[in-house]
Design a protein around this motif. Structure first.
Motif, mmCIF file in Angstrom:
data_model
loop_
_atom_site.group_PDB
_atom_site.id
_atom_site.type_symbol
_atom_site.label_atom_id
_atom_site.label_comp_id
_atom_site.label_asym_id
_atom_site.label_seq_id
_atom_site.Cartn_x
_atom_site.Cartn_y
_atom_site.Cartn_z
ATOM 1 N N LEU A 252 -2.239 1.236 -6.850
ATOM 2 C CA LEU A 252 -3.334 1.275 -7.622
ATOM 3 C C LEU A 252 -4.065 -0.425 -7.861
ATOM 4 O O LEU A 252 -5.123 -0.471 -7.814
ATOM 5 N N ARG A 253 -3.221 -1.208 -7.761
ATOM 6 C CA ARG A 253 -3.658 -2.690 -7.770
ATOM 7 C C ARG A 253 -4.447 -2.846 -6.327
ATOM 8 O O ARG A 253 -5.506 -3.647 -6.491
ATOM 9 N N ARG A 254 -4.008 -2.227 -5.195
ATOM 10 C CA ARG A 254 -4.783 -2.399 -4.030
ATOM 11 C C ARG A 254 -6.158 -1.611 -4.277
ATOM 12 O O ARG A 254 -7.060 -2.235 -3.736
ATOM 13 N N ASP A 255 -6.113 -0.516 -4.650
ATOM 14 C CA ASP A 255 -7.550 0.140 -4.917
ATOM 15 C C ASP A 255 -8.430 -0.574 -5.756
ATOM 16 O O ASP A 255 -9.371 -0.825 -5.523
ATOM 17 N N VAL A 256 -7.860 -1.463 -6.904
ATOM 18 C CA VAL A 256 -8.519 -2.213 -7.840
ATOM 19 C C VAL A 256 -9.016 -3.320 -6.888
ATOM 20 O O VAL A 256 -10.256 -3.790 -7.214
ATOM 21 N N ARG A 257 -8.079 -3.880 -6.125
ATOM 22 C CA ARG A 257 -8.833 -5.163 -5.279
ATOM 23 C C ARG A 257 -9.879 -4.644 -4.384
ATOM 24 O O ARG A 257 -10.925 -5.269 -4.363
ATOM 25 N N ASP A 258 -9.794 -3.435 -3.746
ATOM 26 C CA ASP A 258 -10.969 -3.041 -2.897
ATOM 27 C C ASP A 258 -11.963 -2.698 -3.677
ATOM 28 O O ASP A 258 -13.050 -3.174 -3.110
ATOM 29 N N GLN A 262 -15.754 -4.704 -3.334
ATOM 30 C CA GLN A 262 -17.143 -4.039 -3.074
ATOM 31 C C GLN A 262 -18.068 -4.557 -4.179
ATOM 32 O O GLN A 262 -19.041 -4.642 -3.685
ATOM 33 N N LEU A 263 -17.627 -4.556 -5.235
ATOM 34 C CA LEU A 263 -18.410 -4.888 -6.340
ATOM 35 C C LEU A 263 -18.968 -6.475 -6.099
ATOM 36 O O LEU A 263 -20.170 -6.695 -6.153
ATOM 37 N N ASP A 264 -18.176 -7.170 -5.561
ATOM 38 C CA ASP A 264 -18.691 -8.731 -5.173
ATOM 39 C C ASP A 264 -19.605 -8.780 -4.087
ATOM 40 O O ASP A 264 -20.462 -9.275 -4.092
ATOM 41 N N ARG A 265 -19.498 -7.957 -3.231
ATOM 42 C CA ARG A 265 -20.441 -7.545 -2.070
ATOM 43 C C ARG A 265 -21.723 -7.125 -2.485
ATOM 44 O O ARG A 265 -22.778 -7.765 -2.275
#
Length: 295
Positions: A252-258, A262-265
């Protein structure tokens, strides 16, 4: 690295990770332990030669097994990076000492006893338990130090108060500490207490407070330390196997980081499109289409 080498390395790696091969190695380790135990009985003297042949067969099997595990790695350095691999290598190489009538026969027998410890390297759960025990030792050191202080104080008091009751148990502080260790393990501690109560009726307070501190408080503190370390080691094992709640949380942490990346990009791309430089570019591009007209 040549293609044939990669092919053989992949085959050995597949064999090493095969469940049947792992079960066979565990079975041979158990057989090795049974052979060592059988040699301690006098009744097995009639089949001693057969036990020797069986020991040689087990040693050869362990040698082949460790060579397969070494060949399954891309380099020997990768094999020796793991501590359990180094442990197995030392145990197997030490088992190559021949079991003849030389002066090394006692050393060879002692080293073969440690082959039973290879069960730890083959079963991940046992590795977790042993790793938790080793990692909890430094933390338990402070509890042991505090226990020693309590033992020392109570031993000094017992030596001063009860030496005239039983000089063998309370004659000096060293034997008094041994007596307290006997009391802490509940080995006939009531006999010691009743002997001193005949002279000092209040001596039960001495024993009960000592047992309360050692058996109930310090012992539970050590158990708590071991359980805490075991819980952390179990979580690390689940992460390695990608199982359990810890692995799910990490996913879940990995998905949140991804998603955050994406939101930052997306935000950076929107910011660039609305920047003044982008507006000026649009104005400059529109000048050649809208020309002013004169009457």
């Amino acid at each position: 690295m040549s293609e044939p080498f990669n092919t053989w390395q992949a085959r050995f790696e597949k064999l090493r990770s095969n469940k049947f091969f792992e079960a066979m190695v565990i079975a041979i380790i158990v057989v090795s332990a049974l052979v060592i135990g059988a040699k301690t009985y006098d009744e097995t003297s009639q089949i001693e030669q057969w036990l020797l042949y069986l020991d040689i067969a087990v040693t050869i099997f362990f040698l082949i097994e460790i060579l397969i595990r070494m060949a399954a790695e891309r380099t020997l350095r990768d094999f020796f990076k793991k501590g359990w691999n180094v442990f197995d290598f030392l145990i197997v190489t030490a088992s190559l000492i021949p079991m003849d009538d030389s002066e090394m026969v006692l050393l060879a027998r002692l080293l073969r006893i440690f082959r039973v410890l290879r069960l730890v390297s083959m079963i991940p759960e046992l590795q977790m338990l042993l790793g938790a025990l080793v990692k909890s030792v430094p933390r338990m050191g402070y509890v042991v130090l505090l226990m020693f202080i309590i033992f020392y104080i109570y031993a000094a008091l017992g030596s001063f108060l009860f030496h005239n009751v039983d000089d063998f148990l309370w004659g000096n502080i060293s034997v008094a500490m041994l007596t307290l260790f006997r009391i802490a393990t509940f080995e006939d501690w009531t006999d010691v207490m009743y002997a001193t109560q005949e002279v000092y009726a209040w001596s039960w307070v001495y024993y009960l407070t000592f047992i309360f501190l050692t058996a109930f408080i310090f012992l539970n503190m050590m158990i708590g330390i071991v359980l805490d370390v075991m819980q952390k080691e179990s979580a690390l094992l689940d992460l390695d196997n990608e199982e359990g709640d810890a692995a799910q949380m990490q996913g879940l942490r990995r998905d949140v980081r991804d998603l955050r990346a994406q939101l930052d990009r997306m935000e950076s791309s929107l910011a660039q499109s609305h920047s003044p430089h982008g507006s000026a570019h649009n104005d400059a591009g529109g000048k050649h289409t809208d020309k002013p007209t004169t009457d």
